[in-house]
Motif scaffolding. Structure first.
Motif, PDB file in Angstrom:
ATOM      1  N   LEU A   6       3.359   3.140   3.716  1.00  0.00           N
ATOM      2  CA  LEU A   6       3.608   1.703   3.641  1.00  0.00           C
ATOM      3  C   LEU A   6       3.581   1.128   5.047  1.00  0.00           C
ATOM      4  N   LEU A  18       7.667  -4.699   2.295  1.00  0.00           N
ATOM      5  CA  LEU A  18       7.820  -3.349   1.760  1.00  0.00           C
ATOM      6  C   LEU A  18       8.199  -3.378   0.280  1.00  0.00           C
ATOM      7  N   HIS A  19       9.085  -4.291  -0.062  1.00  0.00           N
ATOM      8  CA  HIS A  19       9.506  -4.407  -1.454  1.00  0.00           C
ATOM      9  C   HIS A  19       8.316  -4.769  -2.353  1.00  0.00           C
ATOM     10  N   ILE A  22       5.928  -1.825  -2.847  1.00  0.00           N
ATOM     11  CA  ILE A  22       6.432  -0.814  -3.782  1.00  0.00           C
ATOM     12  C   ILE A  22       6.357  -1.323  -5.222  1.00  0.00           C
ATOM     13  N   ARG A  23       6.678  -2.611  -5.406  1.00  0.00           N
ATOM     14  CA  ARG A  23       6.743  -3.180  -6.745  1.00  0.00           C
ATOM     15  C   ARG A  23       5.359  -3.391  -7.351  1.00  0.00           C
ATOM     16  N   PRO A  25       1.949  -1.924  -6.412  1.00  0.00           N
ATOM     17  CA  PRO A  25       1.091  -1.069  -5.580  1.00  0.00           C
ATOM     18  C   PRO A  25      -0.385  -1.446  -5.616  1.00  0.00           C
ATOM     19  N   ARG A  33      -0.184  -0.792   1.548  1.00  0.00           N
ATOM     20  CA  ARG A  33       0.033   0.500   0.911  1.00  0.00           C
ATOM     21  C   ARG A  33      -1.256   1.312   1.000  1.00  0.00           C
ATOM     22  N   ASP A  35      -2.687   5.284   0.032  1.00  0.00           N
ATOM     23  CA  ASP A  35      -2.518   6.614  -0.546  1.00  0.00           C
ATOM     24  C   ASP A  35      -3.585   7.533   0.045  1.00  0.00           C
TER      25      ASP A  35
END
Length: 342
Positions: A6, A18-19, A22-23, A25, A33, A35
């Motif tokens: 992140l 950040l929130h 995460i919420r 993606p 974000r 991966d």
């Protein structure tokens, strides 16, 4: 196995960013974000922890040849350290003109960030291929033939090339004129003379700066060392027309910056004082004319930089998404993401 990274470095509202990442993606993917399988980091020789870099950018390091690998004429190297600058270095206005060419050589030793052009105001005592400096260095060790510990790549001294400061906010090389010597902190790169302007343009492009910093693993004020530049991805597939166009753009940028220097009395490019060169009847009108000339030159330089960046992005096959990241970073995207999730 992939790891989730992140990113909220460029934004003020880090918690909200950040929130949101995460919420949601899928919305944040590729912006805040990422991966990534950490094993992909090894596709770049130094294995930098660059989770935000696209797979295509990483592959450039394996798909393209290194700067030095395909052409023996291309070389990046370091020069000399006098170990006693007070004895062996002078600024050019301290020297008597008749003695300069026979005894002293212009000396590239880094300096402020100045893409394409910078006047070399420092000279090094290099009479008889540096005989006095070599003797001094041998005496320091107490044994002959030891001067090569401090004096490197003498076979490149005197050749035209490209030079740059070791540490800078951006990789911004300048043309290195013939009959010059370079230092351990004013590195130099060389190529066939017909390719020097093209090389100067690519070196000053945003994509090359990005690749260099990526390989170094630092984007602040890194040290642009030759050992890394030697294997950076280098484009061999550009058409002669594109290479010629890039060479002309770099030459024009060099000319514009040297034209500004023509009004500086401490520059080799000096012709006449700026207010004497500028048109006008009064001192005030001449000052305004010169200021207009500086502004118009800076506007054209910015335009030239954009053209060089676009052409070099094309040469390296960089798509719009990567161009945006290289040019703008992730800050704007972060703000948009917060607004979307609000």
């Amino acid at each position: 196995m992939k790891t989730v990274f992140l990113r909220a470095l460029e934004v003020g509202e880090k918690a909200a960013t950040l929130h949101a990442a995460i919420r949601e993606p899928k919305v944040a993917m590729g912006r805040q974000r990422f991966d990534v399988d950490p094993r992909e980091f090894s596709s770049i020789p130094t294995s930098p922890f660059a989770y935000w870099v696209s797979p295509y950018i990483r592959k450039l390091f394996s798909q393209l040849s290194g700067f030095e690998s395909q052409n023996p004429e291309r070389r990046a190297t370091k020069g000399l350290a006098t170990t006693d600058d007070g004895q062996f270095l002078r600024v050019w206005w301290e020297l008597q003109p008749p003695r300069i060419r026979d005894v002293w050589s212009t000396f590239a030793r880094g300096g402020p960030t100045s893409p394409f052009y910078a006047d070399l105001s420092t000279y090094v005592l290099w009479e008889n291929d540096g005989a006095r400096l070599k003797a001094y260095l041998d005496h320091k060790i107490g044994k002959s033939g030891q001067w090569s510990r401090w004096i490197n790549s003498t076979n490149y001294y005197g050749r035209a090339g490209v030079t740059w400061a070791l540490r800078a906010p951006r990789f911004s090389p300048q043309a290195l004129p013939k009959d010059s010597v370079f230092s351990v902190r004013g590195y130099a790169a060389f190529a066939e003379e017909k390719d020097l302007s093209f090389m100067l343009a690519v070196f000053n492009s945003s994509i090359f700066d990005y690749l260099f910093k990526l390989a170094l693993g630092r984007f602040g004020h890194p040290e642009f060392v030759v050992g890394v530049l030697q294997w950076l991805p280098w484009v061999e597939n550009g058409s002669l027309q594109v290479k010629s166009q890039l060479g002309r753009l770099a030459s024009r940028a060099w000319s514009l910056k040297r034209g500004i220097d023509a009004g500086k009395e401490t520059s080799h490019a000096f012709v006449r004082p700026a207010l004497v060169q500028a048109p006008g009847v009064t001192l005030e009108s001449r000052a305004e004319s010169w200021a207009d000339y500086i502004r118009s030159s800076e506007v054209e330089l910015a335009s030239l930089q954009l053209e060089i960046d676009d052409l070099c992005f094309d040469l390296y096959g960089i798509d719009e998404a990567d161009r945006r990241v290289i040019s703008q970073g992730f800050g704007e995207s972060s703000a948009v993401l917060i607004d979307i999730q609000a």
